[in-house]
Design a protein around this motif. Structure first.
Motif, PDB file in Angstrom:
ATOM      1  N   LYS A  37       0.727  -1.114   0.009  1.00 38.38           N
ATOM      2  CA  LYS A  37      -0.045   0.135   0.082  1.00 38.38           C
ATOM      3  C   LYS A  37       0.801   1.225  -0.049  1.00 38.38           C
ATOM      4  N   LEU A  38       1.623   1.365  -0.981  1.00 37.66           N
ATOM      5  CA  LEU A  38       2.684   2.487  -1.113  1.00 37.66           C
ATOM      6  C   LEU A  38       3.051   2.387  -2.536  1.00 37.66           C
ATOM      7  N   PRO A  39       3.265   3.512  -3.075  1.00 36.48           N
ATOM      8  CA  PRO A  39       3.689   3.451  -4.730  1.00 36.48           C
ATOM      9  C   PRO A  39       5.117   3.011  -4.751  1.00 36.48           C
ATOM     10  N   ILE A  40       5.111   2.012  -5.711  1.00 31.99           N
ATOM     11  CA  ILE A  40       6.496   1.303  -5.940  1.00 31.99           C
ATOM     12  C   ILE A  40       6.870   1.245  -7.421  1.00 31.99           C
ATOM     13  N   ILE A  41       7.830   2.151  -7.863  1.00 38.09           N
ATOM     14  CA  ILE A  41       8.473   1.902  -9.145  1.00 38.09           C
ATOM     15  C   ILE A  41       9.688   1.084  -9.392  1.00 38.09           C
ATOM     16  N   GLY A  42       9.420   0.258 -10.221  1.00 40.66           N
ATOM     17  CA  GLY A  42      10.580  -0.753 -10.687  1.00 40.66           C
ATOM     18  C   GLY A  42      11.243  -0.464 -11.955  1.00 40.66           C
ATOM     19  N   VAL A  43      12.656  -0.706 -11.777  1.00 40.87           N
ATOM     20  CA  VAL A  43      13.402  -0.365 -12.870  1.00 40.87           C
ATOM     21  C   VAL A  43      14.030  -1.610 -13.233  1.00 40.87           C
ATOM     22  N   GLY A  44      14.058  -2.123 -14.352  1.00 40.02           N
ATOM     23  CA  GLY A  44      14.834  -3.526 -14.892  1.00 40.02           C
ATOM     24  C   GLY A  44      14.867  -3.662 -16.075  1.00 40.02           C
ATOM     25  N   ASN A  45      15.630  -4.843 -16.615  1.00 43.37           N
ATOM     26  CA  ASN A  45      15.692  -5.202 -17.877  1.00 43.37           C
ATOM     27  C   ASN A  45      15.418  -6.667 -18.269  1.00 43.37           C
ATOM     28  N   LEU A  46      15.513  -7.193 -19.440  1.00 48.73           N
ATOM     29  CA  LEU A  46      15.478  -8.466 -19.688  1.00 48.73           C
ATOM     30  C   LEU A  46      16.873  -9.080 -19.749  1.00 48.73           C
ATOM     31  N   LEU A 153      10.764  -1.014 -18.313  1.00 49.50           N
ATOM     32  CA  LEU A 153      11.558  -1.786 -18.845  1.00 49.50           C
ATOM     33  C   LEU A 153      12.442  -1.079 -19.706  1.00 49.50           C
ATOM     34  N   LEU A 154      13.952  -1.226 -19.406  1.00 48.56           N
ATOM     35  CA  LEU A 154      15.083  -0.744 -20.042  1.00 48.56           C
ATOM     36  C   LEU A 154      15.517  -1.695 -21.276  1.00 48.56           C
ATOM     37  N   THR A 155      16.053  -1.313 -22.336  1.00 50.92           N
ATOM     38  CA  THR A 155      16.601  -2.117 -23.219  1.00 50.92           C
ATOM     39  C   THR A 155      17.568  -1.355 -24.166  1.00 50.92           C
ATOM     40  N   SER A 156      18.916  -1.712 -24.500  1.00 55.59           N
ATOM     41  CA  SER A 156      19.862  -0.745 -24.953  1.00 55.59           C
ATOM     42  C   SER A 156      19.655  -0.753 -26.698  1.00 55.59           C
ATOM     43  N   TYR A 157      19.835   0.386 -27.344  1.00 57.71           N
ATOM     44  CA  TYR A 157      19.550   0.395 -28.556  1.00 57.71           C
ATOM     45  C   TYR A 157      20.714  -0.400 -29.607  1.00 57.71           C
ATOM     46  N   ASP A 158      21.959  -0.584 -28.892  1.00 60.88           N
ATOM     47  CA  ASP A 158      22.781  -1.356 -29.556  1.00 60.88           C
ATOM     48  C   ASP A 158      22.730  -2.809 -29.191  1.00 60.88           C
ATOM     49  N   ALA A 159      21.910  -3.410 -28.197  1.00 54.34           N
ATOM     50  CA  ALA A 159      21.635  -4.667 -27.931  1.00 54.34           C
ATOM     51  C   ALA A 159      19.965  -4.868 -27.692  1.00 54.34           C
ATOM     52  N   PRO A 160      19.305  -4.520 -28.344  1.00 54.54           N
ATOM     53  CA  PRO A 160      17.659  -4.754 -27.821  1.00 54.54           C
ATOM     54  C   PRO A 160      17.319  -6.027 -27.864  1.00 54.54           C
ATOM     55  N   PHE A 161      16.455  -6.071 -26.780  1.00 53.87           N
ATOM     56  CA  PHE A 161      15.888  -7.654 -26.339  1.00 53.87           C
ATOM     57  C   PHE A 161      15.430  -8.479 -27.390  1.00 53.87           C
ATOM     58  N   TYR A 162      14.894  -7.584 -28.283  1.00 58.88           N
ATOM     59  CA  TYR A 162      13.771  -8.248 -29.562  1.00 58.88           C
ATOM     60  C   TYR A 162      14.908  -8.717 -30.576  1.00 58.88           C
ATOM     61  N   GLU A 163      16.326  -8.902 -30.344  1.00 55.22           N
ATOM     62  CA  GLU A 163      17.398  -9.393 -31.436  1.00 55.22           C
ATOM     63  C   GLU A 163      18.117 -10.133 -30.365  1.00 55.22           C
ATOM     64  N   ASP A 164      17.775 -10.303 -29.250  1.00 54.29           N
ATOM     65  CA  ASP A 164      18.672 -11.039 -28.325  1.00 54.29           C
ATOM     66  C   ASP A 164      18.000 -12.409 -28.214  1.00 54.29           C
ATOM     67  N   LEU A 165      18.915 -13.389 -27.734  1.00 51.94           N
ATOM     68  CA  LEU A 165      18.471 -15.019 -26.988  1.00 51.94           C
ATOM     69  C   LEU A 165      18.572 -15.096 -25.695  1.00 51.94           C
ATOM     70  N   VAL A 186      11.784   1.637 -22.268  1.00 50.63           N
ATOM     71  CA  VAL A 186      12.686   2.846 -22.889  1.00 50.63           C
ATOM     72  C   VAL A 186      13.741   2.293 -23.517  1.00 50.63           C
ATOM     73  N   ILE A 187      14.070   2.713 -24.767  1.00 52.42           N
ATOM     74  CA  ILE A 187      15.202   2.366 -25.482  1.00 52.42           C
ATOM     75  C   ILE A 187      16.167   3.292 -25.278  1.00 52.42           C
ATOM     76  N   THR A 188      17.376   2.775 -24.559  1.00 49.00           N
ATOM     77  CA  THR A 188      18.503   3.610 -23.993  1.00 49.00           C
ATOM     78  C   THR A 188      19.673   3.502 -24.879  1.00 49.00           C
ATOM     79  N   LYS A 189      20.515   4.583 -24.496  1.00 43.79           N
ATOM     80  CA  LYS A 189      21.852   4.577 -25.103  1.00 43.79           C
ATOM     81  C   LYS A 189      21.717   4.762 -26.577  1.00 43.79           C
ATOM     82  N   CYS A 190      20.760   5.379 -27.196  1.00 46.17           N
ATOM     83  CA  CYS A 190      20.627   5.844 -28.435  1.00 46.17           C
ATOM     84  C   CYS A 190      21.581   6.674 -28.975  1.00 46.17           C
ATOM     85  N   PRO A 191      21.828   6.928 -30.227  1.00 44.94           N
ATOM     86  CA  PRO A 191      22.424   8.002 -30.755  1.00 44.94           C
ATOM     87  C   PRO A 191      21.816   9.213 -30.606  1.00 44.94           C
TER      88      PRO A 191
END
Length: 337
Positions: A37-46, A153-165, A186-191
């Motif tokens: 019963k408290l706002p919880i914000i989670g930051v993570g990645n796959l 959910l964070l995923t980096s531009y140079d190694a996006p989760f949708y292209e990874d195994l 959020v797609i991070t570390k973009c040019p």
């Protein structure tokens, strides 16, 4: 190396199956996922790391800190202690972890805590302090014993989760379908100059796995190195220095320095590396060291002879900053937990 890892694909199928069963058990509530019963914000990645969780956590702290009493809770990866600990400005990285210490030193008024047991950590924050209006959980995506009210959910531009195994053939901790749990991606570390069409193509690939909104961000470096004294980056051209890093992906940092026409020696260590006495003694003989902010908080207490500097980073959205901020602020107002 990448092609060699693909030979491990049969093992990835087994790991993927285990994680799928685990997630299914949580989705069906066979395994308990605690809400608070408290706002919880989670930051993570796959993936296994290097997506910019610390800059995102800092961004959220800055966004909310003026209006709310913010607390952060993380595992304290790399520390030599265990259990619940409050981070003090005077703490050592080996006691609390480098990233929590970095937050505390940057935001002394912030409640920063570490605990590998996130449920216990949240309960202790509420019992011991009872001053938090919101808790930001770092690296929480696969820690499903806690149910964040808002999950990023964070995923980096140079190694996006949708292209990874999935591990061990790739770097994913679970399958791409895990993205559907996110409230925002959020797609991070973009040019910084990434064009709109390329953004649309990447967003469409994300949308195969989740209907959540997608935003793009970049990380840029400051032009002034911080330390005992500040030093404009261009001044590093006048004398030799050594770049020391203990982060998951040092290449962008190195490339940035090279684009500035700097020449340097390199010493790279593993992410969250705990420096030995011998390593520290060797580093302390180097006249000038430039490092990351995370490494700076680990090295500063031990290096007495060397001139130690770090280069701050700046996190910024390429698009939709206001929309992203509104998502966070609306969550805080509505408190969906």
């Amino acid at each position: 190396m990448k092609n060699l890892r693909k030979l491990l694909f049969p093992f990835s199928l087994g790991y993927k199956g285990i994680m799928a069963l685990r997630n299914h058990a949580y989705d069906q509530q066979w395994f308990a996922s605690k809400r608070f019963k408290l706002p919880i914000i989670g930051v993570g990645n796959l993936s296994t790391g290097g997506t910019g969780k610390s800059p995102m956590t800092e961004y959220i702290v800055r966004l909310l800190n003026d209006q709310y009493r913010v607390a952060t809770l993380s595992r304290g990866y790399g520390r030599e202690t265990s259990g619940y600990r409050k981070v003090q400005v005077s703490s050592l990285a080996k006691e609390v972890g480098d990233e929590p210490l970095q937050f505390k030193q940057k935001f002394p008024e912030l409640s920063v805590t570490v605990d590998e047991n996130r449920i216990r950590g949240i309960q202790k924050i509420r019992e011991d302090e009872n001053t938090a209006d919101v808790i930001v959980l770092d690296d929480i995506y696969q820690h499903r014993k806690v149910h964040p009210g808002f999950l990023i959910l964070l995923t980096s531009y140079d190694a996006p989760f949708y292209e990874d195994l999935v591990l061990p053939a790739g770097n994913l901790r679970e399958s791409r379908r895990g993205a559907q749990r996110a409230d925002v991606v959020v797609i991070t570390k973009c040019p910084p100059d990434l064009d709109v069409n390329t953004q649309k193509i990447s967003a469409q690939k994300v949308k195969k796995y989740t209907d959540s909104p997608v935003y793009f961000s970049s990380i840029t470096y400051d032009d002034v190195a911080r330390g005992v004294e500040d030093k404009v980056l261009s001044e590093f051209k006048k004398s030799s220095f050594t770049l020391v890093t203990g982060i998951a992906k040092p290449q962008p940092f190195m490339e940035y320095l090279l684009t500035k026409g700097l020449h340097f020696e390199e010493k790279h260590f593993a992410d969250h590396h705990n420096f030995t006495e011998k390593e520290l003694a060797t580093l302390d003989e180097i006249p000038v060291i430039l490092t990351t902010e995370k490494d700076y908080v680990r090295l500063k207490p031990y290096l007495k002879k060397t001139k130690l500097f770090y280069l701050p980073i700046r996190f910024s959205f390429l698009n939709g900053e206001r929309a992203f901020n509104d998502l966070i602020k609306n969550y805080m107002k509505n408190d969906r937990n």
